[in-house]
Design an enzyme around this catalytic site. Structure first.
Site, PDB file in Angstrom:
ATOM      1  N   GLY A 168       0.828  -1.198   0.000  1.00 37.76           N
ATOM      2  CA  GLY A 168       0.000   0.000   0.000  1.00 37.76           C
ATOM      3  C   GLY A 168       0.862   1.246   0.000  1.00 37.76           C
ATOM      4  O   GLY A 168       1.964   1.253  -0.558  1.00 37.76           O
ATOM      5  N   GLU A 169       0.360   2.308   0.608  1.00 39.85           N
ATOM      6  CA  GLU A 169       1.001   3.622   0.731  1.00 39.85           C
ATOM      7  C   GLU A 169       1.482   4.210  -0.596  1.00 39.85           C
ATOM      8  O   GLU A 169       2.341   5.077  -0.636  1.00 39.85           O
ATOM      9  CB  GLU A 169       2.141   3.588   1.754  1.00 39.85           C
ATOM     10  CG  GLU A 169       3.365   2.774   1.411  1.00 39.85           C
ATOM     11  CD  GLU A 169       4.371   2.645   2.563  1.00 39.85           C
ATOM     12  OE1 GLU A 169       5.585   2.742   2.307  1.00 39.85           O
ATOM     13  OE2 GLU A 169       3.931   2.444   3.722  1.00 39.85           O
ATOM     14  N   GLY A 170       0.902   3.742  -1.716  1.00 37.80           N
ATOM     15  CA  GLY A 170       1.273   4.273  -3.024  1.00 37.80           C
ATOM     16  C   GLY A 170       2.551   3.703  -3.585  1.00 37.80           C
ATOM     17  O   GLY A 170       3.017   4.147  -4.644  1.00 37.80           O
TER      18      GLY A 170
END
EC number: 2.4.2.21
Length: 361
Positions: free
Chosen positions: A322-324
């Site tokens: 996640g988190e880009g």
């Protein structure tokens, strides 16, 4: 003639704007009038590609991505001088039900880590040359437990949509990567996917932060309970987002819509960002034509979701952070695609024969 003179480009700054909505009805109206791809830029890309010094199709999907970038930026050649990664963070009421291996307090701790430069996405942004913005959305006020009713009120979801719109429309980048942080948001993503596309809860529910065994079965039951409690009369994907999503998912949806208005191509990260974006597609088919999916997440529901949306991931590296992180990594591929299309010489410029000898004979 300088090579740049062959290229069409719209007036600089033409897509800068400030967009705010006051209700879900206003946001629906915004989705009803989205710009399409730029035909002139697409035609220019299609005309240039066969002239480049390589066999046709030899750069594979890079060729398609270069054309896609030009069409959605509305200029040829596409440029990726400014890539922005927007990470949105929110907390979820269902975290209290034990659906994650980590407590909700980790959301704020990771936001601090992003801001200090210590997370994976920080390193990837440095490597790719992307700007990182982090927006924390009322972390001290989690959404409601969606097994007992809607996760957000209309005012709450509209505020989050506006937070996403603001990140893009006031100063549009050349491309946008969207990411998230929020303990329990894979539960929210699974509930959204189940509500939008049906199937069984276990088809959409994955380990997230690492739950397994009975904890995973419990998580799937929470997903099922949330859908049962909320979707009997949900009129569209935006109501599904309000009832089962989180503030960070709504902000992602706002950013994706704002990017479309500002002619900014979007790179979706993994399961959560794709689920948030899927609510737009459910509300208005075609809303995600300016989006690509960065990578095939190891979260099992992601592949099904990508397929339902008619997309194909750029990378498959077994990531599920996640988190880009995957979106930023894929932005490097987009940069390479744009650089090859704009920078390669044509056969005429390089003095290279553009047909095999057998064809010329």
């Amino acid at each position: 003639m300088d090579r740049a003179e062959h290229f069409h480009s719209p007036a600089e700054g033409a897509s800068k704007m400030s967009v705010t909505v006051r209700s879900l009805a206003e946001f629906r109206a915004l989705l009803s009038d989205l710009p399409g791809p730029d035909a002139e830029a697409a035609a220019a890309a299609a005309a240039r590609e066969p002239q480049l010094t390589k066999p046709p199709g030899s750069l594979g999907r890079l060729e398609d991505l270069a054309a896609w970038l030009a069409a959605w930026q509305g200029r040829h050649p596409a440029r990726l001088d400014s890539v922005r990664a927007c990470v949105f963070a929110g907390n979820h009421g269902v975290a209290a039900l034990g659906v994650s291996a980590f407590p909700a307090s980790v959301t704020a701790q990771m936001v601090a880590n992003f801001k200090a430069g210590g997370a994976a996405v920080n390193q990837l942004c440095r490597a790719v040359g992307a700007e990182l913005t982090v927006t924390a959305l009322d972390l001290d006020r989690p959404t409601a437990d969606f097994t007992k009713g809607p996760a957000m009120t209309e005012d709450e979801v509209v505020a989050a949509l506006n937070a996403g719109l603001e990140q893009v429309t006031t100063a549009p980048p050349d491309a946008l990567c969207v990411g998230e942080m929020g303990i329990a948001n894979t539960t929210s993503a699974a509930a959204i996917a189940l509500a939008l596309f049906g199937g069984s809860p276990m088809e959409w529910t994955g380990p997230g932060t690492g739950v397994k065994g009975e904890a995973l079965s419990h998580k799937a039951r929470v997903v099922a309970d949330g859908v049962t409690a909320n979707t009997a009369d949900a009129p569209d994907g935006l109501e599904v987002l309000r009832r089962l999503g989180g503030r960070e998912l709504a902000a992602i949806a706002g950013a994706v819509a704002g990017a479309r208005l500002a002619r900014v191509p979007v790179v979706l990260d993994g399961y959560i960002t794709t689920a948030a974006a899927a609510c737009l597609e459910a509300a208005r088919p075609g809303s995600l034509d300016h989006c690509v999916v960065a990578h095939a997440s190891a979260e099992p529901g992601h592949g099904r979701l990508v397929e339902k949306l008619g997309k194909r991931a750029i990378l498959d590296l077994g990531m599920r952070l996640g988190e880009g992180s995957g979106a930023v990594l894929a932005a490097g591929v987009l940069k390479a695609a744009a650089a090859c299309h704009a920078g390669m010489a044509t056969f005429a410029e390089a003095g290279v024969a553009d047909k095999p000898a057998a064809e010329e004979a």
